[in-house]
Design a protein around this motif. Structure first.
Motif, PDB file in Angstrom:
ATOM      1  N   GLY A  10       0.827  -1.201   0.000  1.00  0.00           N
ATOM      2  CA  GLY A  10       0.000   0.000   0.000  1.00  0.00           C
ATOM      3  C   GLY A  10       0.863   1.253   0.000  1.00  0.00           C
ATOM      4  O   GLY A  10       2.056   1.200   0.299  1.00  0.00           O
ATOM      5  N   HIS A  16      -6.320   0.810   3.318  1.00  0.00           N
ATOM      6  CA  HIS A  16      -6.942  -0.512   3.491  1.00  0.00           C
ATOM      7  C   HIS A  16      -5.903  -1.638   3.471  1.00  0.00           C
ATOM      8  O   HIS A  16      -6.008  -2.596   4.234  1.00  0.00           O
ATOM      9  CB  HIS A  16      -7.977  -0.759   2.398  1.00  0.00           C
ATOM     10  N   THR A  17      -4.918  -1.524   2.587  1.00  0.00           N
ATOM     11  CA  THR A  17      -3.900  -2.567   2.471  1.00  0.00           C
ATOM     12  C   THR A  17      -3.128  -2.701   3.776  1.00  0.00           C
ATOM     13  O   THR A  17      -2.927  -3.809   4.289  1.00  0.00           O
ATOM     14  CB  THR A  17      -2.940  -2.244   1.309  1.00  0.00           C
ATOM     15  N   THR A  60      -1.506  -6.745  -1.125  1.00  0.00           N
ATOM     16  CA  THR A  60      -1.360  -5.750  -2.178  1.00  0.00           C
ATOM     17  C   THR A  60      -2.699  -5.170  -2.600  1.00  0.00           C
ATOM     18  O   THR A  60      -3.696  -5.893  -2.623  1.00  0.00           O
ATOM     19  CB  THR A  60      -0.657  -6.350  -3.415  1.00  0.00           C
ATOM     20  N   PRO A  61      -2.708  -3.898  -2.953  1.00  0.00           N
ATOM     21  CA  PRO A  61      -3.907  -3.374  -3.600  1.00  0.00           C
ATOM     22  C   PRO A  61      -3.908  -3.809  -5.060  1.00  0.00           C
ATOM     23  O   PRO A  61      -2.854  -4.140  -5.624  1.00  0.00           O
ATOM     24  CB  PRO A  61      -3.750  -1.859  -3.482  1.00  0.00           C
ATOM     25  N   GLU A  62      -5.058  -3.819  -5.635  1.00  0.00           N
ATOM     26  CA  GLU A  62      -5.177  -4.052  -7.070  1.00  0.00           C
ATOM     27  C   GLU A  62      -5.003  -2.696  -7.748  1.00  0.00           C
ATOM     28  O   GLU A  62      -5.666  -1.725  -7.402  1.00  0.00           O
ATOM     29  CB  GLU A  62      -6.561  -4.616  -7.385  1.00  0.00           C
ATOM     30  N   LYS A  63      -4.093  -2.632  -8.698  1.00  0.00           N
ATOM     31  CA  LYS A  63      -3.834  -1.396  -9.445  1.00  0.00           C
ATOM     32  C   LYS A  63      -3.999  -1.695 -10.929  1.00  0.00           C
ATOM     33  O   LYS A  63      -3.240  -2.485 -11.492  1.00  0.00           O
ATOM     34  CB  LYS A  63      -2.414  -0.878  -9.179  1.00  0.00           C
ATOM     35  N   VAL A  96      -6.540  -6.164  -2.088  1.00  0.00           N
ATOM     36  CA  VAL A  96      -7.568  -5.149  -1.887  1.00  0.00           C
ATOM     37  C   VAL A  96      -7.946  -4.670  -3.283  1.00  0.00           C
ATOM     38  O   VAL A  96      -7.170  -3.984  -3.943  1.00  0.00           O
ATOM     39  CB  VAL A  96      -7.061  -3.973  -1.031  1.00  0.00           C
TER      40      VAL A  96
END
Length: 154
Positions: A10, A16-17, A60-63, A96
């Protein structure tokens, strides 16, 4: 002492991450007498951190339908130097997602097979802000990973 490495990708410690990574760390702390938990931003982790671990939890966040660049950077820096040194290392994944998270999951799983790492749980995909139940799931995942490491299950 055995070690669980939690990598979070994050951008801030307020996101959130990070909250999910911190929940996993809280769960792993239940076995602190047997397993040390190291939580690092993916950009700060390096090969010695990976080689010292008996388990790896990736958050990990989704990017743009993919993992965060920070996690990809970690993989880029450690993939070839780690070859033949961590085969079968147990790992779990938390994503996330802004969408459905499937692109990030697929990308991480593909890279994990190349190391090769061993998935010990289905990916936890959280869409948007994590609920209390999802934070609890992350906590339980951290505890389960630390427990598996402590008992030599993985």
């Amino acid at each position: 002492m055995k070690q669980l490495l939690i990598l979070h990708a994050g951008q801030t410690e307020a996101g959130h991450t990070y909250a999910l990574a911190q929940s996993a760390r809280t769960g792993a702390a239940a076995l602190a007498d047997e397993v040390a938990t190291v939580m690092l931003p993916a950009l700060q982790a390096d090969l010695p951190d990976l080689l010292a671990a008996q388990g790896l939890l990736l958050v990990t966040p989704e990017k743009f339908g993919y993992m965060a660049g920070a996690l990809k950077d970690f993989f880029d820096r450690t993939f070839y130097p780690a070859q033949g040194k961590i085969a079968g290392l147990p790992y779990a994944l938390v994503v996330v997602g802004g969408n459905d998270g499937s692109g990030a999951v697929m990308a991480v799983e593909r890279i994990a097979r190349g190391y090769p790492l061993k998935a010990i749980a289905e990916p936890l995909v959280v869409k948007g802000a994590p609920t209390k139940a999802q934070l609890q799931q992350a906590c339980e995942l951290g505890e389960a990973m630390a427990g598996g490491i402590a008992m030599g299950i993985f």
